[in-house]
Design an enzyme around this catalytic site. Structure first.
Site, PDB file in Angstrom:
ATOM      1  CG  ASN A  81      80.729  73.965  82.286  1.00  0.00           C
ATOM      2  OD1 ASN A  81      81.348  73.593  83.130  1.00  0.00           O
ATOM      3  ND2 ASN A  81      80.446  75.062  82.334  1.00  0.00           N
ATOM      4  CD1 TRP A  82      80.641  67.860  86.297  1.00  0.00           C
ATOM      5  CD2 TRP A  82      81.937  67.499  87.263  1.00  0.00           C
ATOM      6  NE1 TRP A  82      80.023  67.040  86.067  1.00  0.00           N
ATOM      7  CE2 TRP A  82      81.244  66.030  87.178  1.00  0.00           C
ATOM      8  CE3 TRP A  82      83.586  66.535  87.773  1.00  0.00           C
ATOM      9  CZ2 TRP A  82      81.689  64.386  87.002  1.00  0.00           C
ATOM     10  CZ3 TRP A  82      83.606  65.201  88.235  1.00  0.00           C
ATOM     11  CH2 TRP A  82      82.479  64.531  87.815  1.00  0.00           C
ATOM     12  CE  LYS A  83      78.324  76.750  85.247  1.00  0.00           C
ATOM     13  NZ  LYS A  83      78.013  77.860  84.892  1.00  0.00           N
ATOM     14  CG  HIS A 123      79.972  78.473  79.677  1.00  0.00           C
ATOM     15  ND1 HIS A 123      79.783  79.535  80.813  1.00  0.00           N
ATOM     16  CD2 HIS A 123      79.718  77.681  79.927  1.00  0.00           C
ATOM     17  CE1 HIS A 123      79.226  78.777  81.139  1.00  0.00           C
ATOM     18  NE2 HIS A 123      78.999  77.983  81.024  1.00  0.00           N
ATOM     19  CD  GLU A 134      80.206  80.400  84.357  1.00  0.00           C
ATOM     20  OE1 GLU A 134      80.824  79.176  84.193  1.00  0.00           O
ATOM     21  OE2 GLU A 134      78.798  80.877  84.678  1.00  0.00           O
ATOM     22  CD  GLU A 183      74.840  77.070  78.136  1.00  0.00           C
ATOM     23  OE1 GLU A 183      75.058  76.481  79.244  1.00  0.00           O
ATOM     24  OE2 GLU A 183      76.197  77.648  78.653  1.00  0.00           O
ATOM     25  N   GLY A 213      72.912  79.411  86.169  1.00  0.00           N
ATOM     26  CA  GLY A 213      72.581  79.407  87.635  1.00  0.00           C
ATOM     27  C   GLY A 213      71.872  80.215  88.140  1.00  0.00           C
ATOM     28  CB  SER A 225      68.667  76.679  85.240  1.00  0.00           C
ATOM     29  OG  SER A 225      69.149  78.222  86.299  1.00  0.00           O
ATOM     30  N   GLY A 246      74.542  73.004  83.788  1.00  0.00           N
ATOM     31  CA  GLY A 246      75.494  73.586  84.892  1.00  0.00           C
ATOM     32  C   GLY A 246      75.323  72.225  86.817  1.00  0.00           C
ATOM     33  N   GLY A 247      75.302  73.718  87.335  1.00  0.00           N
ATOM     34  CA  GLY A 247      74.532  72.903  88.915  1.00  0.00           C
ATOM     35  C   GLY A 247      74.897  71.779  88.921  1.00  0.00           C
TER      36      GLY A 247
HETATM   37  C1  PEP Z   1      76.130  76.222  82.828  1.00  0.00           C
HETATM   38  O1  PEP Z   1      76.976  76.860  83.002  1.00  0.00           O
HETATM   39  O2  PEP Z   1      75.760  76.323  81.225  1.00  0.00           O
HETATM   40  C2  PEP Z   1      74.905  76.193  83.214  1.00  0.00           C
HETATM   41  C3  PEP Z   1      73.527  76.104  82.283  1.00  0.00           C
HETATM   42  O3  PEP Z   1      74.362  75.614  84.703  1.00  0.00           O
HETATM   43  P1  PEP Z   1      72.940  76.382  85.644  1.00  0.00           P
HETATM   44  O4  PEP Z   1      72.794  74.302  84.915  1.00  0.00           O
HETATM   45  O5  PEP Z   1      73.302  75.948  86.436  1.00  0.00           O
HETATM   46  O6  PEP Z   1      72.064  77.002  84.599  1.00  0.00           O
END
Ligand code: PEP
Length: 257
Positions: free
Chosen positions: A9-11, A95, A97, A167, A173, A212, A233-234
């Protein structure tokens, strides 16, 4: 054994050129990977361009969100049909967010799920608890309510292509990951709920973990029987890290040899 799904997920990161560079690097690094399904979810503005770059590669595209209508006077929104037209096969729904910053409720997630199926997209439905909910031992009840709400009223036969992403919000994050056994316990509870709600249509449904996920924790997470992949994500923005996560199976067999 379900084919694992690793989704990035590049957000709201990467312009068109940066996204293209990332995809071109990934193409090289994951060449020949066939034992894992790989999905990337770039910002809307890059999807069409990247659809040409992922062709003939193991990568498929996902939208990060969709509107529930096919078209209409909904300024700033994008429909599932538009995502499919631009080259997406998947879409992320609910998600944390989106739930936190855009007030998405379980009812809205349910409408978006129906819209994704109408558009022929495979939905990745996110559920997860806050730290306060985890500390109050409410994790399973929170994620169960979210999943029941997401699936409410939809015909079970249509749901075989869904993926559920567990999640924990406190792990997104933050660099904190759920302990593999803790994640496994929640995945196991979600799997039982899926069978209760969908019967045999639950068999092909993958439950992936997000929060993460990094090269140094993917192997222990994927070692759990009910973890069928990861939403990243990251680490999905770093080609080498994402490629290592994708190649967890190869790493596991090297380790055994
Ligand atoms: C996400 O955005 O779904 C996520 C899991 O981010 P991260 O891996 O950065 O925690």
């Amino acid at each position: 054994m379900l084919t694992p799904l690793i989704a990035g997920n590049w957000k709201m990161h990467t312009g068109i050129r940066q996204g293209a560079d990332l995809v071109l690097k990934l193409r090289e690094l994951i060449k020949g990977v066939t034992d894992v399904e790989i999905v990337i979810a770039p910002p809307f503005t890059s999807i069409y361009h990247l659809s040409h770059l992922v062709a003939d590669s193991p990568m498929q595209l996902a939208g990060q969100n969709l509107h529930w209508l096919k078209e209409g006077a909904q300024t700033g929104e994008v429909s599932g049909e538009m995502l499919a037209d631009a080259g997406c096969r998947y879409v992320i729904i609910g998600h944390s967010e989106r739930r936190a910053y855009f007030h998405e409720t379980d009812e809205l997630v349910n409408k978006k799920l129906a819209a994704a199926l109408r558009a022929g997209l495979k939905p990745i439905i996110c559920v997860g608890e806050t730290l306060a909910e985890r500390e109050a031992a409410q994790t399973v009840s929170v994620v169960s309510t979210q999943l029941r709400g997401a699936l409410a009223g939809l015909p079970t036969g249509a749901l075989k292509d869904i993926t559920v992403a567990y999640e924990p919000i406190w792990a997104i994050g933050t660099g904190k990951t759920a302990a593999p056994q803790d994640a496994e316990d929640v995945h196991n509870a979600l799997r039982e709920l899926l069978f209760e709600l969908l019967g045999s249509a639950a068999k092909p449904v993958r439950i992936i973990y997000g929060g993460s996920v990094k090269p140094d924790n993917i192997d222990s997470l994927m070692g759990q029987p009910n973890i069928d992949g990861a939403l990243v994500g990251g680490a999905a923005l770093k080609a080498e890290d994402f490629a290592r996560i994708v190649k967890f199976k190869a790493a596991a067999s090297e380790h055994k040899a």
